[in-house]
Design a protein around this motif. Structure first.
Motif, PDB file in Angstrom:
ATOM      1  N   GLY A   3     -13.867 -25.428 -22.165  1.00 32.63           N
ATOM      2  CA  GLY A   3     -12.510 -25.217 -21.773  1.00 32.63           C
ATOM      3  C   GLY A   3     -12.398 -24.644 -20.478  1.00 32.63           C
ATOM      4  O   GLY A   3     -13.151 -25.178 -19.395  1.00 32.63           O
ATOM      5  N   ASP A   4     -11.799 -23.570 -20.344  1.00 32.27           N
ATOM      6  CA  ASP A   4     -11.713 -22.873 -18.840  1.00 32.27           C
ATOM      7  C   ASP A   4     -13.031 -22.478 -18.270  1.00 32.27           C
ATOM      8  O   ASP A   4     -13.166 -22.063 -17.063  1.00 32.27           O
ATOM      9  N   ASP A  23      -4.351 -32.100 -22.274  1.00 35.46           N
ATOM     10  CA  ASP A  23      -4.656 -31.146 -23.226  1.00 35.46           C
ATOM     11  C   ASP A  23      -6.160 -31.246 -23.769  1.00 35.46           C
ATOM     12  O   ASP A  23      -7.042 -30.173 -24.058  1.00 35.46           O
ATOM     13  N   LYS A  61      -8.458 -30.244 -20.797  1.00 40.83           N
ATOM     14  CA  LYS A  61      -8.273 -28.876 -20.603  1.00 40.83           C
ATOM     15  C   LYS A  61      -9.253 -27.997 -21.778  1.00 40.83           C
ATOM     16  O   LYS A  61      -9.648 -27.143 -21.549  1.00 40.83           O
ATOM     17  N   ASN A  62      -8.910 -28.268 -22.715  1.00 41.27           N
ATOM     18  CA  ASN A  62      -9.534 -27.415 -24.103  1.00 41.27           C
ATOM     19  C   ASN A  62     -10.726 -28.155 -24.724  1.00 41.27           C
ATOM     20  O   ASN A  62     -11.428 -27.069 -25.343  1.00 41.27           O
ATOM     21  N   GLU A  63     -11.177 -29.357 -24.501  1.00 43.93           N
ATOM     22  CA  GLU A  63     -12.323 -29.707 -25.309  1.00 43.93           C
ATOM     23  C   GLU A  63     -13.472 -30.109 -24.445  1.00 43.93           C
ATOM     24  O   GLU A  63     -14.429 -30.524 -25.252  1.00 43.93           O
ATOM     25  N   CYS A  76     -20.456 -31.187 -27.515  1.00 40.44           N
ATOM     26  CA  CYS A  76     -19.340 -31.299 -27.115  1.00 40.44           C
ATOM     27  C   CYS A  76     -19.218 -32.810 -26.636  1.00 40.44           C
ATOM     28  O   CYS A  76     -18.019 -33.317 -27.280  1.00 40.44           O
ATOM     29  N   GLN A 102     -15.192 -32.507 -17.607  1.00 37.50           N
ATOM     30  CA  GLN A 102     -13.776 -32.911 -17.319  1.00 37.50           C
ATOM     31  C   GLN A 102     -13.649 -34.372 -16.756  1.00 37.50           C
ATOM     32  O   GLN A 102     -13.168 -35.381 -17.084  1.00 37.50           O
TER      33      GLN A 102
END
Length: 219
Positions: free
Chosen positions: A194-195, A179, A182-184, A47, A14
């Motif tokens: 993600g979460d 987004d 949050k998702n990638e 990632c 993040q």
């Protein structure tokens, strides 16, 4: 000083991904550098590579596997469980001794070879989780040391230094990449994009920040 190029210390998490897009708004050319230190959540390198490929960022992975031998802890050993809560005394067992010192030093060498003066890292004193190498005093000290060591003018930027996770989500929102973040991105100590797993300290911090941000700004 070259004001058009910057290198981002990039994990695919993040914070560093928010910093990557922060840098893309401010510099003409941005290069991302990740490190392989045989980390527990090796998926973060995939990632990081995927994010850079998708959004057109030059990406390099440097070998720092020696760090795994020097600093055994829950992020470099699968047989050591990650602390679920921060200890009352001392640093969490997810702290890797010397990690940011080495990351920034190697990135500085990389940057100088390419005529780059600006280095961006996603450390934060507000949400530093007990890690001493995320403090502002350390970054300022290292900045001076690197300049002296290589007789070169580096500027280490820390866009997240004085903001918490809620404000980091707000920065992503303002940059138009909410987004994506949050998702990638991969922040979870157990390697879930993600979460995340929802149980490790990193996931708890991330989710609390998101919920606080959502309540305040996404009503």
């Amino acid at each position: 000083m070259n004001k058009e190029k910057a290198v981002v210390v990039f994990s695919g998490g993040q914070d560093s991904t928010t910093c990557l897009f922060w840098a893309k708004k401010r510099f003409k050319e941005v290069i991302a550098v990740s490190f392989d230190y045989n980390q527990r959540h090796k998926l973060e390198l995939e990632c990081a590579k995927n994010i850079c490929n998708k959004y057109g960022v030059e990406h390099h992975i440097l070998d720092l596997t020696l760090l795994n031998q020097l600093a055994p802890n829950s992020l470099t050993r699968t047989d050591i469980d990650v602390d679920k809560d921060a200890p009352k005394d001392g640093v969490p067992n997810s702290f890797v001794d010397g990690r940011n010192l080495l990351f920034l030093s190697f990135v500085a060498v990389f940057a100088k070879q390419r005529g780059v003066n600006h280095i961006i890292t996603g450390v934060s004193q507000s949400d530093f989780s007990g890690y001493p190498d995320c403090r502002d005093v350390f970054i300022k000290s290292l900045n001076v040391t690197l300049n002296l060591a290589m007789d070169y003018e580096f500027v280490i930027h820390t866009p997240l230094m004085w903001i918490n996770k809620e404000e980091t989500w707000k920065m992503a929102y303002d940059l138009g990449v909410l987004d994506i973040i949050k998702n990638e991105t991969l922040t979870c100590y157990n390697g879930i994009i993600g979460d995340g797993c929802g149980e490790c300290p990193s996931c708890k911090l991330r989710m609390k920040g998101y919920l606080d941000f959502k309540e305040k700004y996404l009503k």
